[in-house]
Design a protein around this motif. Structure first.
Motif, short mmCIF file in Angstrom:
data_model
loop_
_atom_site.label_atom_id
_atom_site.label_comp_id
_atom_site.label_asym_id
_atom_site.label_seq_id
_atom_site.Cartn_x
_atom_site.Cartn_y
_atom_site.Cartn_z
N ILE A 29 0.83 -1.20 0.00
CA ILE A 29 0.00 0.00 0.00
C ILE A 29 0.86 1.26 0.00
O ILE A 29 0.51 2.26 -0.61
CB ILE A 29 -0.94 -0.01 1.23
N ALA A 30 2.00 1.20 0.70
CA ALA A 30 2.84 2.38 0.86
C ALA A 30 4.30 1.98 0.79
O ALA A 30 4.68 0.89 1.24
CB ALA A 30 2.53 3.05 2.20
N TYR A 31 5.12 2.86 0.23
CA TYR A 31 6.53 2.55 0.05
C TYR A 31 7.35 3.85 0.07
O TYR A 31 6.89 4.89 -0.41
CB TYR A 31 6.76 1.86 -1.30
N SER A 32 8.56 3.76 0.59
CA SER A 32 9.55 4.83 0.45
C SER A 32 10.94 4.21 0.51
O SER A 32 11.09 3.05 0.90
CB SER A 32 9.41 5.89 1.55
N ARG A 33 11.91 5.00 0.13
CA ARG A 33 13.30 4.54 0.29
C ARG A 33 14.08 5.60 1.04
O ARG A 33 13.80 6.80 0.92
CB ARG A 33 13.95 4.19 -1.05
N LEU A 34 15.04 5.13 1.82
CA LEU A 34 15.85 5.99 2.67
C LEU A 34 17.29 5.91 2.19
O LEU A 34 17.83 4.82 2.00
CB LEU A 34 15.77 5.52 4.12
N LEU A 35 17.88 7.08 2.02
CA LEU A 35 19.26 7.15 1.57
C LEU A 35 20.13 7.77 2.66
O LEU A 35 19.72 8.72 3.33
CB LEU A 35 19.37 7.98 0.29
N ILE B 271 14.67 10.97 2.37
CA ILE B 271 13.53 10.09 2.12
C ILE B 271 13.06 10.39 0.71
O ILE B 271 12.86 11.56 0.36
CB ILE B 271 12.39 10.36 3.12
N GLY B 272 12.88 9.37 -0.08
CA GLY B 272 12.45 9.58 -1.45
C GLY B 272 11.56 8.45 -1.94
O GLY B 272 11.28 7.49 -1.22
N ARG B 273 11.11 8.60 -3.18
CA ARG B 273 10.23 7.63 -3.83
C ARG B 273 9.02 7.32 -2.93
O ARG B 273 8.57 6.20 -2.82
CB ARG B 273 10.96 6.35 -4.20
N VAL B 274 8.53 8.36 -2.27
CA VAL B 274 7.39 8.22 -1.36
C VAL B 274 6.13 8.01 -2.19
O VAL B 274 5.79 8.84 -3.04
CB VAL B 274 7.24 9.49 -0.48
N VAL B 275 5.44 6.90 -1.94
CA VAL B 275 4.30 6.57 -2.79
C VAL B 275 3.27 5.75 -2.02
O VAL B 275 3.62 4.92 -1.19
CB VAL B 275 4.78 5.81 -4.06
N THR B 276 2.01 6.03 -2.30
CA THR B 276 0.91 5.21 -1.79
C THR B 276 0.07 4.75 -2.98
O THR B 276 -0.02 5.45 -4.00
CB THR B 276 0.01 5.95 -0.79
N HIS B 277 -0.53 3.60 -2.84
CA HIS B 277 -1.38 3.06 -3.89
C HIS B 277 -2.57 4.00 -4.10
O HIS B 277 -3.14 4.53 -3.13
CB HIS B 277 -1.86 1.66 -3.50
N SER B 278 -2.98 4.18 -5.33
CA SER B 278 -4.05 5.13 -5.65
C SER B 278 -5.37 4.78 -4.95
O SER B 278 -6.15 5.67 -4.64
CB SER B 278 -4.27 5.19 -7.17
#
Length: 161
Positions: free
Chosen positions: A60-66, A77-84
């Motif tokens: 449902i939700a995703y992010s990546r940490l650098l 924190i990037g590529r922050v995304v939730t399912h539509s």
């Protein structure tokens, strides 16, 4: 809705988990937002990945940490995304809080940067981020660089639910 969380470095991701993350990122950033860009930017292999899953195990939700100096001089924190299908239900906020808490544990003493879509400026301000750049365009979408300098909440309470 309850989300179960999985946070791991790239090397611990299964092929299926990586596929799920890439599928969600591409469905939102490339298809939904109509941005033609190379999502596989070479940074995933050195990142930590945050997965939020629903009761049936669906992503449902995703992010990546650098880490600091991987993309910025700060952690990010990037590529922050939730399912539509779940937008507007608070999962994005859960994801950001979990990502902040994890970045604070992984990279203590470091500020956290994000490249925020400009229309989300006030949303990220409500989480403690402050802008530090002018507006710029990435893939035709207005963005602004923002930073969280101090963590004003109990990080353990975020991690422990």
């Amino acid at each position: 809705m309850y989300l179960s969380w999985q946070i791991c470095p790239f090397q611990k991701l299964s092929v299926e988990e990586l596929y799920e993350a890439m599928e969600l990122r591409q469905s939102v950033f490339i298809v939904e937002q109509k941005c033609a860009f190379l999502d596989a930017d070479g940074k995933d292999a050195s990142a930590w990945h945050v997965f939020g899953r629903g009761k049936k195990g669906q992503l449902i939700a995703y992010s990546r940490l650098l880490s600091p100096e991987n993309s910025w001089e700060a952690a990010s924190i990037g590529r922050v995304v939730t399912h539509s299908s779940v937008r507007g239900m608070g999962y994005g906020r859960q994801l950001i809080l979990r990502s902040i808490a994890t970045a604070a544990l992984l990279f203590p003493e470091n500020p956290i940067n994000i490249s925020a879509q400009f229309h989300l400026l006030e949303y990220y301000r409500s989480l403690g981020f402050e802008p530090f750049s002018e507006i710029y365009y990435e893939d035709g979408i207005a963005h602004i660089s923002m930073q969280l300098k101090r963590y004003s909440w109990d990080i353990s309470s975020i991690i422990n639910g």
